[in-house]
Enzyme design. Structure first.
Site, PDB file in Angstrom:
ATOM      1  N   CYS A 145       6.275  -0.789   0.078  1.00 37.16           N
ATOM      2  CA  CYS A 145       5.719   0.455   0.641  1.00 37.16           C
ATOM      3  C   CYS A 145       6.700   1.196   1.529  1.00 37.16           C
ATOM      4  O   CYS A 145       7.096   2.310   1.216  1.00 37.16           O
ATOM      5  CB  CYS A 145       4.436   0.152   1.397  1.00 37.16           C
ATOM      6  SG  CYS A 145       3.214  -0.621   0.336  1.00 37.16           S
ATOM      7  N   LYS A 158      -0.817   9.944   4.737  1.00 37.03           N
ATOM      8  CA  LYS A 158      -0.301   8.661   4.234  1.00 37.03           C
ATOM      9  C   LYS A 158       1.214   8.523   4.461  1.00 37.03           C
ATOM     10  O   LYS A 158       1.684   7.561   5.068  1.00 37.03           O
ATOM     11  CB  LYS A 158      -0.638   8.531   2.744  1.00 37.03           C
ATOM     12  CG  LYS A 158       0.004   7.365   2.050  1.00 37.03           C
ATOM     13  CD  LYS A 158      -0.559   6.055   2.524  1.00 37.03           C
ATOM     14  CE  LYS A 158       0.319   4.928   2.082  1.00 37.03           C
ATOM     15  NZ  LYS A 158      -0.328   3.662   2.029  1.00 37.03           N
ATOM     16  N   LYS A 160      10.167   2.409  -0.052  1.00 32.16           N
ATOM     17  CA  LYS A 160       9.941   3.391  -1.115  1.00 32.16           C
ATOM     18  C   LYS A 160       9.307   4.675  -0.564  1.00 32.16           C
ATOM     19  O   LYS A 160       9.725   5.780  -0.896  1.00 32.16           O
ATOM     20  CB  LYS A 160       9.059   2.719  -2.170  1.00 32.16           C
ATOM     21  CG  LYS A 160       8.144   3.585  -2.964  1.00 32.16           C
ATOM     22  CD  LYS A 160       7.382   2.777  -3.984  1.00 32.16           C
ATOM     23  CE  LYS A 160       5.954   2.475  -3.586  1.00 32.16           C
ATOM     24  NZ  LYS A 160       5.033   3.576  -3.533  1.00 32.16           N
ATOM     25  N   LEU A 197       5.791  -3.750  17.111  1.00 32.48           N
ATOM     26  CA  LEU A 197       6.944  -3.793  18.027  1.00 32.48           C
ATOM     27  C   LEU A 197       7.639  -5.145  17.911  1.00 32.48           C
ATOM     28  O   LEU A 197       8.254  -5.597  18.865  1.00 32.48           O
ATOM     29  CB  LEU A 197       6.482  -3.550  19.466  1.00 32.48           C
ATOM     30  CG  LEU A 197       6.229  -2.101  19.884  1.00 32.48           C
ATOM     31  CD1 LEU A 197       5.967  -2.002  21.374  1.00 32.48           C
ATOM     32  CD2 LEU A 197       7.414  -1.193  19.524  1.00 32.48           C
ATOM     33  N   THR A 250      -0.113   6.084  -3.454  1.00 35.19           N
ATOM     34  CA  THR A 250       0.636   6.899  -2.496  1.00 35.19           C
ATOM     35  C   THR A 250       1.429   7.943  -3.264  1.00 35.19           C
ATOM     36  O   THR A 250       2.273   7.602  -4.096  1.00 35.19           O
ATOM     37  CB  THR A 250       1.601   6.012  -1.691  1.00 35.19           C
ATOM     38  OG1 THR A 250       0.810   5.044  -1.035  1.00 35.19           O
ATOM     39  CG2 THR A 250       2.383   6.815  -0.671  1.00 35.19           C
ATOM     40  N   GLU A 253      -4.776   4.920   0.763  1.00 32.61           N
ATOM     41  CA  GLU A 253      -5.131   3.572   1.247  1.00 32.61           C
ATOM     42  C   GLU A 253      -4.181   3.171   2.366  1.00 32.61           C
ATOM     43  O   GLU A 253      -3.030   3.605   2.404  1.00 32.61           O
ATOM     44  CB  GLU A 253      -5.109   2.562   0.092  1.00 32.61           C
ATOM     45  CG  GLU A 253      -3.815   2.486  -0.706  1.00 32.61           C
ATOM     46  CD  GLU A 253      -2.756   1.629  -0.078  1.00 32.61           C
ATOM     47  OE1 GLU A 253      -3.126   0.764   0.739  1.00 32.61           O
ATOM     48  OE2 GLU A 253      -1.572   1.834  -0.401  1.00 32.61           O
TER      49      GLU A 253
HETATM   50  C1  UGA Z   1       2.252  -1.035   4.821  1.00 29.01           C
HETATM   51  C2  UGA Z   1       1.316  -0.384   5.856  1.00 29.01           C
HETATM   52  O1  UGA Z   1       1.227  -1.187   7.027  1.00 29.01           O
HETATM   53  C3  UGA Z   1      -0.084  -0.177   5.262  1.00 29.01           C
HETATM   54  O2  UGA Z   1      -0.908   0.510   6.191  1.00 29.01           O
HETATM   55  C4  UGA Z   1       0.044   0.650   3.976  1.00 29.01           C
HETATM   56  O3  UGA Z   1      -1.215   0.809   3.343  1.00 29.01           O
HETATM   57  C5  UGA Z   1       0.983  -0.075   3.014  1.00 29.01           C
HETATM   58  O4  UGA Z   1       2.264  -0.237   3.635  1.00 29.01           O
HETATM   59  C6  UGA Z   1       1.099   0.783   1.762  1.00 29.01           C
HETATM   60  O5  UGA Z   1       1.598   1.905   1.876  1.00 29.01           O
HETATM   61  O6  UGA Z   1       0.588   0.391   0.714  1.00 29.01           O
HETATM   62  P1  UGA Z   1       2.681  -3.546   3.986  1.00 29.01           P
HETATM   63  O7  UGA Z   1       3.931  -3.015   3.359  1.00 29.01           O
HETATM   64  O8  UGA Z   1       1.780  -4.403   3.183  1.00 29.01           O
HETATM   65  O9  UGA Z   1       1.761  -2.334   4.557  1.00 29.01           O
HETATM   66  O10 UGA Z   1       3.116  -4.449   5.231  1.00 29.01           O
HETATM   67  P2  UGA Z   1       3.291  -4.287   6.806  1.00 29.01           P
HETATM   68  O11 UGA Z   1       2.458  -5.293   7.457  1.00 29.01           O
HETATM   69  O12 UGA Z   1       3.118  -2.895   7.237  1.00 29.01           O
HETATM   70  O13 UGA Z   1       4.822  -4.746   6.972  1.00 29.01           O
HETATM   71  C7  UGA Z   1       5.893  -4.002   6.389  1.00 29.01           C
HETATM   72  C8  UGA Z   1       7.221  -4.572   6.801  1.00 29.01           C
HETATM   73  O14 UGA Z   1       7.463  -4.321   8.179  1.00 29.01           O
HETATM   74  C9  UGA Z   1       7.362  -6.083   6.624  1.00 29.01           C
HETATM   75  O15 UGA Z   1       8.618  -6.377   6.077  1.00 29.01           O
HETATM   76  C10 UGA Z   1       7.246  -6.630   8.036  1.00 29.01           C
HETATM   77  O16 UGA Z   1       7.919  -7.841   8.215  1.00 29.01           O
HETATM   78  C11 UGA Z   1       7.879  -5.514   8.822  1.00 29.01           C
HETATM   79  N1  UGA Z   1       7.443  -5.474  10.236  1.00 29.01           N
HETATM   80  C12 UGA Z   1       6.164  -5.154  10.552  1.00 29.01           C
HETATM   81  C13 UGA Z   1       8.357  -5.747  11.254  1.00 29.01           C
HETATM   82  O17 UGA Z   1       9.543  -6.032  10.992  1.00 29.01           O
HETATM   83  N2  UGA Z   1       7.941  -5.682  12.559  1.00 29.01           N
HETATM   84  C14 UGA Z   1       6.667  -5.358  12.890  1.00 29.01           C
HETATM   85  O18 UGA Z   1       6.365  -5.316  14.113  1.00 29.01           O
HETATM   86  C15 UGA Z   1       5.763  -5.097  11.872  1.00 29.01           C
END
Ligand code: UGA
Length: 431
Positions: free
Chosen positions: A261, A205, A264, A251, A122, A152
């Site tokens: 991710c 991204k 940052k 949501l 990224t 990605e």
């Molecule tokens: C995120 C993006 O979803 C990916 O598409 C992206 O590729 C990635 O960053 C990246 O830039 O490399 P990730 O950080 O692995 O992926 O995890 P997520 O599933 O997106 O969750 C991120 C945070 O949001 C977690 O702390 C999760 O608990 C929180 N979250 C997620 C919530 O609090 N509520 C939600 O409804 C969804």
């Protein structure tokens, strides 16, 4: 079959490299961390990611995937070179691109014949241009190359399936040749491919991650309004999500987003916009709400116990989300630090993340399971929604706890059931 090198074997590089090998390509994964490469050569995984180990083993056995520290040798052997090295945040939030620059120079010096260099990490919009200039400045005369952006969208914990079944592939290119190579590479996945210029691909991204973070902060803000009015966030989110334009995903109100991710990327994006002369106030509010959400949760624990000083808190879930052992920017860290600062004793359990947390938080007692964390604790706190926590024997938990108090940062239990069991059940945006 293409010959590919992937530079950087972190989450992104390792998953990308092994999945591209699984699609039939010959892939060399390169990293300058000798220990990590030695580990991978023994088919040991440096990270916990469901399905990854099987893919790595299968493709190493088939001779399609290998690991090396030798970038110089890997470049001439590869037509396509993905850059998947880290872009950590600097103190001011900006992405540190010095490793990307260094890798571009090293790649350029070893290039022979045509190569396509693809940004996978990224990076801020306009990095492609910089990468091109850097390579041009260090490449041998007459060597042709293209630069492309192929961001990605892998989520930790489901990275392999996200790679194999993405909603879309984004390809930012400048030439027909680069477009052809990359579209052919992803053709076997049979998913929509959007081809853009390099800047647009880079921006997709950051804009996507920021939008998702905004969605989370939005629902977290609404959860606060629920608490102030007696509405139920689960119902509100359901009603909102039924509108296809909004959708159910992302949501879930909680303790705030974490991970390497969103925090940052948001900080980096705000910074790039500032440099470009745009003050992205909306995203600054997203960050602020996220910070408040963690503080509010800490306050809920304190309120539940009146005073936490001298009390024992059983805490479930340390990773920033389930199905990963990653604790980088995990909300659990701030919450635990807050509890310890206020004089509480913390007994924690996580199915995968305890080893990593032990290096950072030494004053925590780490337990063998959720029941041990609950035993003789004054309250049980849930930070990460691992599925095993949803299946706990709550009768047993109640007996083990000093007080039947559960403070749930992920809303994993049914309100009526908790009432029936006699718990004081405090969660997010629900009465
Ligand atoms: C995120 C993006 O979803 C990916 O598409 C992206 O590729 C990635 O960053 C990246 O830039 O490399 P990730 O950080 O692995 O992926 O995890 P997520 O599933 O997106 O969750 C991120 C945070 O949001 C977690 O702390 C999760 O608990 C929180 N979250 C997620 C919530 O609090 N509520 C939600 O409804 C969804």
């Amino acid at each position: 079959m293409r010959k590919i090198a992937v530079v950087g074997t972190g989450y992104v590089g390792l998953v990308t490299g092994s999945c591209l090998a699984d699609l039939g390509n010959k892939v060399i994964c390169v990293d300058n961390n000798e220990e990590k490469i030695a580990f991978l050569k023994e088919l040991k995984m440096p990270i916990y990611e469901p399905g990854l180990e099987e893919i790595v083993k299968r493709n190493v056995e088939r001779g399609r995937l290998s690991f090396t520290t030798d970038l110089k040798k890997s470049v001439p052997e590869s037509e396509v070179i993905f850059i998947a090295v880290g872009t950590p945040p600097k103190e001011n939030g900006e992405a540190d691109l010095s490793t990307v620059e260094g890798v571009c120079k090293d790649i350029a010096r070893s290039m022979e014949g045509y190569h396509l260099v693809v940004e996978k990490s990224t990076v801020p919009v306009q990095t492609g241009e910089r990468a091109k200039e850097t390579i041009r400045g260090h490449v041998k005369k007459g060597v042709e190359f293209d630069v492309a952006s192929n961001p990605e969208f892998l989520r930790e914990g489901s990275a392999v399936s996200d790679f194999m079944k993405p909603d879309r592939i984004v390809i930012g290119v400048e030439t027909e040749k680069a477009k052809q190579i990359l579209t052919e590479l992803y053709q076997p996945l049979e998913v929509p491919i959007i081809v853009t210029d390099i800047q647009s691909a880079e921006l997709i991204k950051h804009a996507s991650n920021s939008f998702l973070a905004a969605k989370i902060s939005y629902i977290n803000a609404i959860s606060k309004i629920c608490e102030l009015t007696g509405a139920d966030i689960e119902k509100v989110a359901e009603g909102m999500g039924m509108d296809k334009r909004i959708g159910y995903n992302f949501l879930n109100a909680g303790v705030g987003y974490g991970g390497f991710c969103f925090p940052k990327d948001l900080a980096a994006f705000i910074r790039i916009c500032e440099k470009l002369g745009y003050n992205f106030e909306l995203l600054k509010a997203v960050e602020k709400i996220n910070k408040n959400q963690k503080e509010n949760f800490l306050q809920k624990i304190e309120d539940a116990l009146w005073n936490v000083k001298g009390k024992t808190i059983g805490l479930l879930g340390l990773s920033f989300k389930p199905n990963t052992d990653d604790i980088r920017f995990a909300p659990s860290i701030d919450i635990i630090k807050g509890l310890l600062k206020d004089g509480a004793r913390v007994k924690a359990y996580d199915p995968y993340a305890m080893d990593k947390m032990k290096d950072i938080l030494k004053d925590v007692e780490y337990c063998k399971d959720a029941y041990e964390a609950a035993e003789s604790s004054d309250a049980l706190v849930i930070i990460t929604e691992w599925s095993e926590f949803k299946e706990l024997d709550l009768e047993k938990i109640k007996q083990l706890l000093n007080n039947p108090i559960i403070v749930d940062g992920r809303n994993i239990y049914d309100l009526d059931k908790m009432k029936e069991l006699g718990f004081k059940y405090i969660c997010i945006g629900r009465k």
